[in-house]
Design a protein around this motif. Structure first.
Motif, PDB file in Angstrom:
ATOM      1  N   VAL A  59     -23.616 -14.934  41.490  1.00  0.00           N
ATOM      2  CA  VAL A  59     -22.345 -15.628  41.651  1.00  0.00           C
ATOM      3  C   VAL A  59     -21.269 -14.932  40.831  1.00  0.00           C
ATOM      4  CG1 VAL A  59     -21.146 -17.831  41.414  1.00  0.00           C
ATOM      5  CG2 VAL A  59     -23.588 -17.793  41.982  1.00  0.00           C
ATOM      6  N   PRO A  60     -20.131 -14.551  41.447  1.00  0.00           N
ATOM      7  CA  PRO A  60     -19.041 -13.955  40.655  1.00  0.00           C
ATOM      8  C   PRO A  60     -18.561 -14.921  39.580  1.00  0.00           C
ATOM      9  CG  PRO A  60     -18.651 -13.688  43.020  1.00  0.00           C
ATOM     10  CD  PRO A  60     -19.817 -14.619  42.879  1.00  0.00           C
ATOM     11  N   ASP A  61     -18.222 -14.373  38.426  1.00  0.00           N
ATOM     12  CA  ASP A  61     -17.769 -15.199  37.310  1.00  0.00           C
ATOM     13  C   ASP A  61     -16.276 -15.467  37.467  1.00  0.00           C
ATOM     14  OD1 ASP A  61     -17.379 -16.541  35.002  1.00  0.00           O
ATOM     15  OD2 ASP A  61     -17.845 -14.874  33.662  1.00  0.00           O
ATOM     16  N   MET A  62     -15.928 -16.612  38.052  1.00  0.00           N
ATOM     17  CA  MET A  62     -14.521 -16.940  38.283  1.00  0.00           C
ATOM     18  C   MET A  62     -13.785 -17.240  36.986  1.00  0.00           C
ATOM     19  SD  MET A  62     -14.473 -19.163  41.793  1.00  0.00           S
ATOM     20  CE  MET A  62     -12.679 -19.129  41.817  1.00  0.00           C
ATOM     21  N   ASP A  63     -14.537 -17.496  35.909  1.00  0.00           N
ATOM     22  CA  ASP A  63     -13.877 -17.748  34.621  1.00  0.00           C
ATOM     23  C   ASP A  63     -13.123 -16.529  34.127  1.00  0.00           C
ATOM     24  OD1 ASP A  63     -14.821 -20.336  34.617  1.00  0.00           O
ATOM     25  OD2 ASP A  63     -16.620 -19.855  33.450  1.00  0.00           O
ATOM     26  N   THR A  64     -13.525 -15.351  34.603  1.00  0.00           N
ATOM     27  CA  THR A  64     -12.851 -14.119  34.176  1.00  0.00           C
ATOM     28  C   THR A  64     -11.637 -13.809  35.046  1.00  0.00           C
ATOM     29  OG1 THR A  64     -14.262 -12.739  35.593  1.00  0.00           O
ATOM     30  CG2 THR A  64     -15.048 -13.195  33.357  1.00  0.00           C
ATOM     31  N   TRP A  65     -11.442 -14.574  36.096  1.00  0.00           N
ATOM     32  CA  TRP A  65     -10.308 -14.341  36.980  1.00  0.00           C
ATOM     33  C   TRP A  65      -9.023 -14.859  36.334  1.00  0.00           C
ATOM     34  CZ3 TRP A  65     -11.793 -15.616  42.772  1.00  0.00           C
ATOM     35  CH2 TRP A  65     -12.875 -14.817  43.144  1.00  0.00           C
ATOM     36  N   SER A  66      -7.946 -14.160  36.551  1.00  0.00           N
ATOM     37  CA  SER A  66      -6.648 -14.634  36.090  1.00  0.00           C
ATOM     38  C   SER A  66      -6.167 -15.765  36.990  1.00  0.00           C
ATOM     39  CB  SER A  66      -5.629 -13.486  36.121  1.00  0.00           C
ATOM     40  OG  SER A  66      -5.418 -13.070  37.464  1.00  0.00           O
ATOM     41  N   ALA A  67      -5.160 -16.493  36.524  1.00  0.00           N
ATOM     42  CA  ALA A  67      -4.608 -17.588  37.315  1.00  0.00           C
ATOM     43  C   ALA A  67      -4.066 -17.069  38.640  1.00  0.00           C
ATOM     44  CB  ALA A  67      -3.521 -18.303  36.522  1.00  0.00           C
ATOM     45  N   GLU A  68      -3.445 -15.887  38.603  1.00  0.00           N
ATOM     46  CA  GLU A  68      -2.903 -15.302  39.839  1.00  0.00           C
ATOM     47  C   GLU A  68      -4.024 -14.912  40.791  1.00  0.00           C
ATOM     48  OE1 GLU A  68       0.044 -11.613  41.178  1.00  0.00           O
ATOM     49  OE2 GLU A  68      -0.354 -12.032  39.058  1.00  0.00           O
TER      50      GLU A  68
ATOM     51  N   ARG B 292      -7.001 -16.314  41.001  1.00  0.00           N
ATOM     52  CA  ARG B 292      -7.530 -17.557  41.570  1.00  0.00           C
ATOM     53  C   ARG B 292      -6.623 -18.063  42.692  1.00  0.00           C
ATOM     54  NH1 ARG B 292     -11.004 -20.901  38.329  1.00  0.00           N
ATOM     55  NH2 ARG B 292     -11.810 -19.799  36.537  1.00  0.00           N
ATOM     56  N   LYS B 293      -5.321 -17.979  42.440  1.00  0.00           N
ATOM     57  CA  LYS B 293      -4.370 -18.493  43.423  1.00  0.00           C
ATOM     58  C   LYS B 293      -4.421 -17.684  44.715  1.00  0.00           C
ATOM     59  CE  LYS B 293       0.562 -19.506  43.948  1.00  0.00           C
ATOM     60  NZ  LYS B 293       1.900 -19.437  43.294  1.00  0.00           N
ATOM     61  N   ASP B 294      -4.657 -16.374  44.589  1.00  0.00           N
ATOM     62  CA  ASP B 294      -4.665 -15.494  45.752  1.00  0.00           C
ATOM     63  C   ASP B 294      -6.028 -15.409  46.435  1.00  0.00           C
ATOM     64  OD1 ASP B 294      -2.026 -14.981  45.269  1.00  0.00           O
ATOM     65  OD2 ASP B 294      -2.390 -13.111  44.164  1.00  0.00           O
ATOM     66  N   ALA B 295      -7.041 -16.101  45.886  1.00  0.00           N
ATOM     67  CA  ALA B 295      -8.383 -16.031  46.475  1.00  0.00           C
ATOM     68  C   ALA B 295      -8.372 -16.579  47.907  1.00  0.00           C
ATOM     69  CB  ALA B 295      -9.373 -16.815  45.625  1.00  0.00           C
ATOM     70  N   THR B 296      -8.980 -15.854  48.816  1.00  0.00           N
ATOM     71  CA  THR B 296      -9.051 -16.299  50.206  1.00  0.00           C
ATOM     72  C   THR B 296     -10.131 -17.357  50.372  1.00  0.00           C
ATOM     73  OG1 THR B 296     -10.670 -14.618  50.836  1.00  0.00           O
ATOM     74  CG2 THR B 296      -8.332 -14.009  50.941  1.00  0.00           C
ATOM     75  N   PHE B 297     -10.064 -18.067  51.498  1.00  0.00           N
ATOM     76  CA  PHE B 297     -11.090 -19.071  51.768  1.00  0.00           C
ATOM     77  C   PHE B 297     -12.458 -18.421  51.909  1.00  0.00           C
ATOM     78  CE2 PHE B 297     -13.667 -21.462  54.869  1.00  0.00           C
ATOM     79  CZ  PHE B 297     -13.834 -22.638  54.149  1.00  0.00           C
ATOM     80  N   GLU B 298     -12.505 -17.220  52.489  1.00  0.00           N
ATOM     81  CA  GLU B 298     -13.786 -16.521  52.641  1.00  0.00           C
ATOM     82  C   GLU B 298     -14.415 -16.224  51.280  1.00  0.00           C
ATOM     83  OE1 GLU B 298     -11.039 -15.794  54.271  1.00  0.00           O
ATOM     84  OE2 GLU B 298     -11.643 -16.319  56.321  1.00  0.00           O
ATOM     85  N   GLU B 299     -13.598 -15.827  50.304  1.00  0.00           N
ATOM     86  CA  GLU B 299     -14.115 -15.581  48.957  1.00  0.00           C
ATOM     87  C   GLU B 299     -14.641 -16.869  48.335  1.00  0.00           C
ATOM     88  OE1 GLU B 299     -11.631 -11.936  46.987  1.00  0.00           O
ATOM     89  OE2 GLU B 299     -10.492 -13.757  47.380  1.00  0.00           O
ATOM     90  N   ILE B 300     -13.859 -17.953  48.448  1.00  0.00           N
ATOM     91  CA  ILE B 300     -14.280 -19.241  47.897  1.00  0.00           C
ATOM     92  C   ILE B 300     -15.569 -19.704  48.563  1.00  0.00           C
ATOM     93  CG2 ILE B 300     -13.659 -21.671  47.666  1.00  0.00           C
ATOM     94  CD1 ILE B 300     -12.085 -19.834  45.839  1.00  0.00           C
ATOM     95  N   LEU B 301     -15.662 -19.533  49.875  1.00  0.00           N
ATOM     96  CA  LEU B 301     -16.852 -19.960  50.611  1.00  0.00           C
ATOM     97  C   LEU B 301     -18.080 -19.163  50.181  1.00  0.00           C
ATOM     98  CD1 LEU B 301     -17.885 -21.823  52.888  1.00  0.00           C
ATOM     99  CD2 LEU B 301     -17.421 -19.962  54.489  1.00  0.00           C
ATOM    100  N   ASP B 302     -17.916 -17.843  49.995  1.00  0.00           N
ATOM    101  CA  ASP B 302     -19.042 -17.015  49.556  1.00  0.00           C
ATOM    102  C   ASP B 302     -19.550 -17.464  48.189  1.00  0.00           C
ATOM    103  OD1 ASP B 302     -18.984 -15.517  51.851  1.00  0.00           O
ATOM    104  OD2 ASP B 302     -17.815 -13.863  50.992  1.00  0.00           O
TER     105      ASP B 302
END
Length: 489
Positions: free
Chosen positions: A219-228, A230-240
């Motif tokens: 599972v990708p570590d979303m905690d390391t993602w910046s706020a931007e 996270r905001k730009d994440a596509t539905f396909e990325e979230i679904l994966d």
């Protein structure tokens, strides 16, 4: 500019042992006594003798606890194995290599099986869960160890998450296998090494245990993602990511750990996936349909975890959410019925289990659940019947004189728990212990005499159960709980 003269001992000077005109290798030391610089610089003089205080060598950095390290010393890398080599030029790794076979053509990765595993060799692109210790030659202390770090390592084969030699090594293993691997520098840490622990061009020894493997991606570590990000994440990325959490939850639920721990781990993974999807931004109906399809699985899986953990109100909530997505879902009806009757709402629970049975009349699990529900309800009815009989007997006694009433009350306090009540309470406690789903069982104290309450508490404690008295509004309850495993306390 300082004039030449006496240099006090409080000053430090730079000394170059090879070339006084270079500062690349200079180091600073402190004098023990003053130095006469005139005499020192006089070309016709005898020079000066002086003493310096050399700095103490820094202590070697401790990476792990010494007592824990002692348990993982590998004396074989020092050739301390009780055998003498006939060849004086043979190194410890040379000796180990003679007991191994090559897993790739050039012999850059050698293997020795210490414990045979079971099943098939881990397939390509699967995720492996491993423990390992890594050693360099002539050093019995591991330069890295998952066991000393207290955490297993997960690697996805084919994605280059570890050194190539370790990935090749794991790719030859079976579940439960433990093996040694000698990995040459071109498949390990290369000509540079990782100073100070691993020198350049070093061959390394890895002791690897393959605990488990699955096709679940990391599972990708979303905690390391910046706020931007996270905001730009596509539905396909979230679904994966949500599906990766879901599969990780399934692996935990079906794992080898004790019941409470694996179910708790699974539930946490399902909750992460649910939160991701419930907050996802949807662009069209197709994305909404896909989100609902995955959420339905997650709600049902989490409801099952909730029931097994005794969290029936939360299980009921998740079943309702599942039925909002698919009103005819048999599992949602079935688990909603389970959650209700485990909360002692037998009639409502029966209603939903019967609805599930109507859609799937031959399902053995549904039939077995109905039998279990009827048995529990009959026991509760019997307990309530005995309670009502005592209540009516108490009401009839009020027609007697106050002296007679006081005498009856005194006798009731002195009265012991009847053998019938003892048998009933013992039966309920034993069935509660055998039940793999229930973790707690409440008793309303107004349905028990003081003697029965005392007997119930004593019997529960003798069976290793926990007993708590709870107050809810004007009602008092005696709650019997199964003790949690030591690791969860």
């Amino acid at each position: 500019m300082m004039e030449l003269g006496i240099l006090p001992s409080t000053y430090s000077i730079a000394i170059n042992m090879e070339n006084v005109n270079s500062i690349e290798d200079e180091f600073h030391v402190r004098l023990t006594e003053p130095v006469d610089l005139d005499e020192l610089c006089n070309p016709d003089g005898r020079g000066s003798e002086f003493e310096v205080v050399l700095p103490e060598a820094p202590e070697e950095k401790q990476y792990f606890d010494e007592e824990d390290v002692f348990k993982h010393l590998n004396y074989e890398v020092n050739n301390v194995d009780g055998s003498d080599s006939e060849d004086d030029n043979q190194t410890p790794f040379d000796s180990i290599a003679k007991k191994m076979f090559s897993v790739i053509g050039d012999g850059s990765v050698m293997k020795r099986v210490k414990r045979v595993g079971s099943g098939e060799v881990i397939p390509k692109a699967y995720t492996a869960t491993i423990h390992y210790e890594g050693y360099v030659e002539y050093c019995d202390v591991p330069f890295d160890s998952t066991r000393l770090r207290g955490k297993t390592q997960k690697i996805r084969l084919g994605e280059g998450q570890v050194i190539l030699g370790l990935e090749v090594a794991v790719g030859t293993m079976r579940k439960g296998e433990k093996s040694d691997f000698l990995i040459q520098h071109q498949y390990a840490y290369g000509p540079m090494g990782v100073p100070p622990r691993i020198p350049g061009n070093a061959t390394v020894l890895f002791v690897v245990e393959l605990l488990n493997y699955s096709d679940t991606p990391l599972v990708p570590d979303m905690d390391t993602w910046s706020a931007e990000r996270r905001k730009d994440a596509t539905f396909e990325e979230i679904l994966d990511i949500a599906n990766a959490y879901r599969k990780a939850g399934n692996d935990a639920f079906n794992g080898d750990e004790n019941g409470h721990k694996r179910i708790s781990k699974a539930a946490s993974q399902y909750i992460k996936a649910i939160r991701l999807l419930e907050n996802a931004r949807l662009a069209n109906q197709s994305e909404e349909d896909e989100m609902k399809r995955v959420l339905l699985k997650l709600y049902l899986n989490l409801a099952l975890c909730d029931i097994k953990q005794g969290q029936c109100p939360r299980a009921l909530s998740n079943c309702i959410k599942a039925l909002e997505i698919d009103p005819q879902n048999i599992k949602a009806m079935y688990r909603r019925g389970q959650a209700l009757w485990h909360s002692n709402e037998f009639d409502k629970g029966r209603h939903w289990i019967l609805k599930a049975q109507k859609l799937n009349p031959k399902d053995a699990h549904i039939q077995a659940e109905l039998r279990k529900l009827d048995r529990k309800k009959a026991e509760m009815d019997q307990l309530h019947k005995a309670t009502y009989q005592r209540m009516f007997a108490s009401a009839n006694s009020t027609s007697k004189s106050s002296d007679v009433a006081k005498e009856a009350k005194t006798k009731d306090k002195q009265k012991k728990c009847t053998p019938e009540a003892q048998d009933l309470l013992q039966t309920k406690l034993k069935e509660f212990i055998k039940d793999d789903v229930l973790t707690e069982m409440p008793f309303a104290l107004d349905t028990l005499t003081s003697a029965e309450t005392e007997y119930l508490q004593q019997a529960a404690l003798e069976m290793g159960l926990e007993v708590r008295t709870l107050h809810q509004n004007s009602d008092k309850y005696l709650k019997i709980l199964k003790p949690k495993p030591e690791a969860e306390q």
